[in-house]
Design an enzyme around this catalytic site. Structure first.
Site, PDB file in Angstrom:
ATOM      1  N   HIS A   1       8.517  44.920  70.260  1.00  0.00           N
ATOM      2  CA  HIS A   1       9.345  43.841  70.801  1.00  0.00           C
ATOM      3  C   HIS A   1       8.964  43.567  72.253  1.00  0.00           C
ATOM      4  O   HIS A   1       9.679  43.916  73.195  1.00  0.00           O
ATOM      5  CB  HIS A   1      10.830  44.176  70.682  1.00  0.00           C
ATOM      6  CG  HIS A   1      11.329  44.182  69.268  1.00  0.00           C
ATOM      7  ND1 HIS A   1      11.527  45.343  68.548  1.00  0.00           N
ATOM      8  CD2 HIS A   1      11.652  43.155  68.433  1.00  0.00           C
ATOM      9  CE1 HIS A   1      11.962  45.043  67.341  1.00  0.00           C
ATOM     10  NE2 HIS A   1      12.041  43.724  67.235  1.00  0.00           N
TER      11      HIS A   1
ATOM     12  N   ASP B   1       9.776  35.383  62.496  1.00  0.00           N
ATOM     13  CA  ASP B   1      10.090  36.617  63.210  1.00  0.00           C
ATOM     14  C   ASP B   1       9.681  37.853  62.418  1.00  0.00           C
ATOM     15  O   ASP B   1       9.423  38.916  63.003  1.00  0.00           O
ATOM     16  CB  ASP B   1      11.596  36.644  63.505  1.00  0.00           C
ATOM     17  CG  ASP B   1      12.018  37.798  64.387  1.00  0.00           C
ATOM     18  OD1 ASP B   1      11.188  38.278  65.190  1.00  0.00           O
ATOM     19  OD2 ASP B   1      13.185  38.221  64.286  1.00  0.00           O
TER      20      ASP B   1
END
Length: 381
Positions: free
Chosen positions: A97, A276
């Site tokens: 991330h 995503d």
């Protein structure tokens, strides 16, 4: 411009080429188009006075870009500073991330928008596209590298603040707006004392900004995996656009467009959600890199959970998690059904994406066989 919407876009190679600033590079290329395309072309060809070429590009601006800067009167420097700020506040120490992931989701969302002809969907405007791309840009800003499961079990400050509901998703979008509206924000580590204007919404009317903000919030909150299967079912229930009812009846009003617009927006936000989680829908070399990154981050979390005496979250125990099994399950139950659900709305998925998913699934089956063989050999020693 055409390369920016290719499914085989290599985000790792681009990150190297732009010296570790993929969000700045891709954010400018996409959000500032076609202005950014003209600037880049001038820089590459060094033909600053080529007015004929400029006019040709301006005439094709609908094909080459979104025209957001002109529509919403965004100062170029403001947009650049905003991109720098958001990228700086992604956690670069996270294996997964981090700014590379943020840039990857932005580019993949852009690819979906262009290749599913989102602007042709009923009720969709440029503002919808702008909000979705901004949502993709900010969707993991400030991520601590510890997922919602950890936050809840650890009774973290974020869990207490957001009442255990879409904890990180709520944090990301809130944090992004705090950054953009903070008078103390800086756009780079090198100029910590320099105050810059990051409010790219400054020339919007209040109603337009409120609409944009709400759509950004909706898009980011919809990335929460806790709601995945509910949302997947809703997408599966949407018929192909050719079967949508555009008649509205004899007494139709502008409000009758709302159900079609809502379906269109649902498709768009689901596409961003799929962007995503699209790692195993990308070419094997890219998919494997993402796999190793996400498992490294998960295992760090699992180690921390063990140290704190917390339950170890799924896929976070380095001693029991099988690398190939983790990916086989994710492809079978998450990736393949998600892309199949979008397939009837985005024909390119059939030709460009499904074969890659199938190839990756085969690769992980082969890796599983190797793992089992190694395990059997070890047991026999």
């Amino acid at each position: 411009w055409e390369k920016l919407m290719k499914w085989d876009f290599d985000i790792f190679k681009v990150t190297e080429l732009c010296k570790g600033k993929p969000m700045l590079f891709l954010g400018w290329a996409i959000l500032a188009s076609p202005h950014s395309q003209r600037i880049m072309k001038q820089h590459i060809t060094n033909e600053n006075s080529n007015k004929d070429s400029d006019r040709e590009l301006e005439q094709k601006q609908d094909d080459f870009g979104y025209n957001f800067m002109e529509l919403y009167r965004i100062p170029p420097q403001c947009l650049l500073d905003m991109l720098r700020c958001i990228e700086m506040h992604y956690n670069s120490s996270n294996p997964y991330h981090n700014p590379i992931h943020g840039a990857d989701v932005l580019q993949t969302t852009h690819t979906f928008l262009k290749r599913m002809n989102a602007k042709e969907l009923p009720g969709i405007t440029s503002l919808h596209c702008f909000a979705l791309l901004l949502g993709a840009l900010i969707h993991d800003v400030g991520h601590p590298g510890l997922n919602n499961n950890y936050q809840t079990n650890a009774f973290s400050k974020l869990a207490l603040r957001y009442n255990d509901k879409s904890i990180l998703e709520s944090f990301h979008v809130s944090y992004a707006f705090q950054l953009l509206f903070s008078s103390n924000s800086s756009s780079s580590n090198d100029n910590d004392n320099e105050k810059v204007d990051l409010n790219i919404f400054q020339n919007m009317g209040i109603k337009q900004f409120q609409e944009c903000r709400q759509m950004m919030i909706d898009a980011v909150l919809d990335t929460d995996m806790a709601a995945h299967f509910t949302r997947l079912q809703a997408i599966e229930d949407i018929p192909p656009k050719e079967e949508w009812d555009f008649s509205g009846g004899d007494d139709s009003t502008i409000n009758d467009v709302a159900p079609l617009r809502d379906m269109s927006w649902m498709l768009m936000t689901f596409a961003m959600h799929v962007a995503d989680i699209s790692n195993n829908a990308k070419d094997k070399g890219i998919a494997v890199q993402w796999t190793d990154r996400v498992l490294t981050e998960f295992f760090r979390q699992g180690d921390k959970e063990k140290e704190m005496g917390l339950p170890v979250s799924p896929l976070c125990d380095r001693e029991t998690t099988s690398r190939p099994d983790s990916q086989l399950g994710f492809i079978e139950y998450i990736i393949r059904p998600s892309f199949r659900a979008l397939e009837k709305h985005s024909p390119f998925i059939s030709t460009d994406v499904i074969p890659i998913i199938d190839a990756n699934y085969k690769y992980w089956l082969e890796e599983k066989a190797k793992e089992e063989e190694e395990s059997a050999t070890s047991d026999n020693k």
